[in-house]
Design a protein around this motif. Structure first.
Motif, PDB file in Angstrom:
ATOM      1  N   ARG A  49       0.876  -1.070   0.017  1.00 17.85           N
ATOM      2  CA  ARG A  49       0.042  -0.149   0.147  1.00 17.85           C
ATOM      3  C   ARG A  49       0.829   1.215   0.091  1.00 17.85           C
ATOM      4  O   ARG A  49       2.082   1.184   0.470  1.00 17.85           O
ATOM      5  N   GLY A  50       0.244   2.323  -0.358  1.00 18.16           N
ATOM      6  CA  GLY A  50       1.134   3.508  -0.576  1.00 18.16           C
ATOM      7  C   GLY A  50       0.231   4.877  -0.134  1.00 18.16           C
ATOM      8  O   GLY A  50      -0.989   4.735  -0.641  1.00 18.16           O
ATOM      9  N   ILE A  51       0.626   5.865   0.503  1.00 17.15           N
ATOM     10  CA  ILE A  51      -0.073   6.863   0.756  1.00 17.15           C
ATOM     11  C   ILE A  51       1.004   7.976   0.434  1.00 17.15           C
ATOM     12  O   ILE A  51       2.118   8.075   0.002  1.00 17.15           O
ATOM     13  N   ALA A  52       0.116   9.301   0.122  1.00 17.21           N
ATOM     14  CA  ALA A  52       0.823  10.342  -0.076  1.00 17.21           C
ATOM     15  C   ALA A  52       0.267  11.467   1.061  1.00 17.21           C
ATOM     16  O   ALA A  52      -0.835  11.575   1.200  1.00 17.21           O
ATOM     17  N   ALA A  53       1.408  12.337   1.235  1.00 16.90           N
ATOM     18  CA  ALA A  53       0.917  13.528   1.995  1.00 16.90           C
ATOM     19  C   ALA A  53       1.000  14.807   1.126  1.00 16.90           C
ATOM     20  O   ALA A  53       1.789  14.810   0.162  1.00 16.90           O
ATOM     21  N   ARG A  54       0.052  15.482   1.236  1.00 18.90           N
ATOM     22  CA  ARG A  54      -0.038  16.876   0.425  1.00 18.90           C
ATOM     23  C   ARG A  54      -0.442  18.052   0.874  1.00 18.90           C
ATOM     24  O   ARG A  54      -0.848  18.252   1.981  1.00 18.90           O
ATOM     25  N   LEU A  55       0.686  18.930   0.364  1.00 22.49           N
ATOM     26  CA  LEU A  55       0.381  20.321   1.019  1.00 22.49           C
ATOM     27  C   LEU A  55      -0.072  21.183  -0.290  1.00 22.49           C
ATOM     28  O   LEU A  55       0.496  21.048  -1.265  1.00 22.49           O
ATOM     29  N   ASP A  56      -1.360  21.988  -0.157  1.00 22.87           N
ATOM     30  CA  ASP A  56      -1.777  22.672  -1.154  1.00 22.87           C
ATOM     31  C   ASP A  56      -1.860  21.838  -2.604  1.00 22.87           C
ATOM     32  O   ASP A  56      -1.546  22.363  -3.565  1.00 22.87           O
ATOM     33  N   GLY A  57      -2.178  20.591  -2.260  1.00 19.73           N
ATOM     34  CA  GLY A  57      -2.477  19.479  -3.283  1.00 19.73           C
ATOM     35  C   GLY A  57      -1.230  18.964  -3.978  1.00 19.73           C
ATOM     36  O   GLY A  57      -1.269  18.155  -4.739  1.00 19.73           O
ATOM     37  N   LYS A  58       0.021  19.384  -3.601  1.00 24.74           N
ATOM     38  CA  LYS A  58       1.268  18.953  -4.032  1.00 24.74           C
ATOM     39  C   LYS A  58       1.657  17.797  -3.148  1.00 24.74           C
ATOM     40  O   LYS A  58       1.734  17.752  -2.038  1.00 24.74           O
ATOM     41  N   VAL A  59       2.184  16.789  -3.727  1.00 20.28           N
ATOM     42  CA  VAL A  59       2.478  15.542  -3.037  1.00 20.28           C
ATOM     43  C   VAL A  59       3.975  15.838  -2.578  1.00 20.28           C
ATOM     44  O   VAL A  59       4.955  16.175  -3.373  1.00 20.28           O
ATOM     45  N   VAL A  60       4.278  15.730  -1.115  1.00 22.71           N
ATOM     46  CA  VAL A  60       5.324  16.185  -0.634  1.00 22.71           C
ATOM     47  C   VAL A  60       5.880  15.064   0.428  1.00 22.71           C
ATOM     48  O   VAL A  60       7.046  15.185   0.878  1.00 22.71           O
ATOM     49  N   GLY A  61       5.027  14.132   0.397  1.00 25.51           N
ATOM     50  CA  GLY A  61       5.675  12.903   1.136  1.00 25.51           C
ATOM     51  C   GLY A  61       5.156  11.711   0.623  1.00 25.51           C
ATOM     52  O   GLY A  61       3.838  11.720   0.225  1.00 25.51           O
ATOM     53  N   ILE A  62       5.663  10.376   1.031  1.00 25.94           N
ATOM     54  CA  ILE A  62       5.198   9.376   0.556  1.00 25.94           C
ATOM     55  C   ILE A  62       5.515   8.257   1.573  1.00 25.94           C
ATOM     56  O   ILE A  62       6.692   8.463   2.331  1.00 25.94           O
ATOM     57  N   ALA A  63       4.784   7.135   1.782  1.00 24.59           N
ATOM     58  CA  ALA A  63       5.024   5.879   2.697  1.00 24.59           C
ATOM     59  C   ALA A  63       4.429   4.716   1.726  1.00 24.59           C
ATOM     60  O   ALA A  63       3.350   4.828   1.386  1.00 24.59           O
ATOM     61  N   HIS A  64       5.223   3.728   1.851  1.00 23.26           N
ATOM     62  CA  HIS A  64       4.873   2.203   1.470  1.00 23.26           C
ATOM     63  C   HIS A  64       4.986   1.470   2.598  1.00 23.26           C
ATOM     64  O   HIS A  64       5.815   1.321   3.400  1.00 23.26           O
ATOM     65  N   TYR A  65       3.890   0.638   2.789  1.00 25.65           N
ATOM     66  CA  TYR A  65       3.790  -0.623   3.749  1.00 25.65           C
ATOM     67  C   TYR A  65       2.975  -1.820   3.337  1.00 25.65           C
ATOM     68  O   TYR A  65       2.244  -1.636   2.399  1.00 25.65           O
ATOM     69  N   ALA A  88       9.697  20.247   2.709  1.00 23.93           N
ATOM     70  CA  ALA A  88       8.594  20.199   3.497  1.00 23.93           C
ATOM     71  C   ALA A  88       8.761  19.758   4.700  1.00 23.93           C
ATOM     72  O   ALA A  88       7.942  19.448   5.615  1.00 23.93           O
ATOM     73  N   ARG A  89      10.013  19.274   4.845  1.00 28.97           N
ATOM     74  CA  ARG A  89      10.361  18.662   6.422  1.00 28.97           C
ATOM     75  C   ARG A  89      10.494  19.555   7.282  1.00 28.97           C
ATOM     76  O   ARG A  89      10.406  20.863   7.422  1.00 28.97           O
ATOM     77  N   ARG A  90      10.349  18.996   8.691  1.00 27.00           N
ATOM     78  CA  ARG A  90      10.076  19.692  10.060  1.00 27.00           C
ATOM     79  C   ARG A  90       8.614  20.510  10.187  1.00 27.00           C
ATOM     80  O   ARG A  90       8.790  21.192  10.826  1.00 27.00           O
ATOM     81  N   ARG A  91       7.811  19.813   9.645  1.00 27.12           N
ATOM     82  CA  ARG A  91       6.523  20.345   9.610  1.00 27.12           C
ATOM     83  C   ARG A  91       5.480  19.261  10.197  1.00 27.12           C
ATOM     84  O   ARG A  91       4.500  19.398  10.029  1.00 27.12           O
ATOM     85  N   GLY A  92       6.064  18.019  10.746  1.00 26.21           N
ATOM     86  CA  GLY A  92       5.011  17.217  11.162  1.00 26.21           C
ATOM     87  C   GLY A  92       4.471  16.204  10.143  1.00 26.21           C
ATOM     88  O   GLY A  92       3.636  15.366  10.716  1.00 26.21           O
ATOM     89  N   ILE A  93       4.967  16.334   8.663  1.00 19.05           N
ATOM     90  CA  ILE A  93       4.427  15.207   7.802  1.00 19.05           C
ATOM     91  C   ILE A  93       4.816  13.919   8.226  1.00 19.05           C
ATOM     92  O   ILE A  93       4.012  13.162   8.045  1.00 19.05           O
ATOM     93  N   ALA A  94       5.931  13.614   8.420  1.00 21.97           N
ATOM     94  CA  ALA A  94       6.401  12.068   8.634  1.00 21.97           C
ATOM     95  C   ALA A  94       5.741  11.529   9.698  1.00 21.97           C
ATOM     96  O   ALA A  94       5.342  10.315   9.537  1.00 21.97           O
ATOM     97  N   GLN A  95       5.628  12.195  10.973  1.00 15.86           N
ATOM     98  CA  GLN A  95       4.867  11.747  11.938  1.00 15.86           C
ATOM     99  C   GLN A  95       3.405  11.629  11.643  1.00 15.86           C
ATOM    100  O   GLN A  95       2.844  10.633  11.933  1.00 15.86           O
ATOM    101  N   ALA A  96       2.817  12.505  10.955  1.00 15.33           N
ATOM    102  CA  ALA A  96       1.309  12.422  10.662  1.00 15.33           C
ATOM    103  C   ALA A  96       1.289  11.111   9.608  1.00 15.33           C
ATOM    104  O   ALA A  96       0.194  10.287   9.670  1.00 15.33           O
TER     105      ALA A  96
END
Length: 153
Positions: A49-65, A88-96
């Motif tokens: 599975r894969g997820i995307a983190a988006r800021l203002d519609g732009k993909v700024v983070g991904i995770a696969h599991y 986009a780092r240091r905004r809590g995206i990875a933790q989210a």
């Protein structure tokens, strides 16, 4: 505010930029076909599975599991890849994203969420120490001679 959801077809270009960045971080080469195969597996959602983190519609983070059987529990979830764009780092995206995966894992009956990171990755480990327990394990990996490994160079 960050939005997190499963990867979809329109995320392809943004996903590949980040996936290539992730692989470059670990100096791992993947063929163009390897990215294509991985993208297809992510979208079918059966094995990985894969997820995307988006800021203002732009993909700024991904995770696969993926979910897998476990000897001592009902099952586990392995967070294979987690990557956030440098800007986009240091905004809590990875933790989210970790929390999103943990919730999905709980909803699918996994008893544990686990992942690996290089020992010298102190910045990332500072986050991981906040959201999980370091078990002290050292990981070994051995590449096997199968057709599935052909996506890696």
């Amino acid at each position: 505010m960050v939005e997190i959801s499963p990867l979809t077809g329109p995320d392809r270009a943004g996903w590949e930029v980040l996936a290539r960045g992730f692989k470059a971080t670990f100096q791992a080469e993947v063929s163009d076909d390897g990215y294509e195969q991985t993208w297809r597996r992510l979208l079918d959602g059966e094995q990985i599975r894969g997820i995307a983190a988006r800021l203002d519609g732009k993909v700024v983070g991904i995770a696969h599991y993926y979910f897998h059987a476990s000897i001592w529990s009902a099952g586990s979830c392995y967070l294979a890849d987690l990557f956030v764009d440098q800007e986009a780092r240091r905004r809590g995206i990875a933790q989210a994203m970790i929390e999103w995966v943990a919730k999905d894992a709980e909803e699918h009956g996994a008893a544990r969420l686990h992942w690996h990171t290089p020992q010298d990755n102190t910045t990332t480990r500072a986050l991981y120490d906040k959201v999980a327990r370091f078990t002290g394990h050292i990981t070994y990996s051995r590449r096997l001679n199968t057709s599935q490994s052909s996506i890696l160079r």
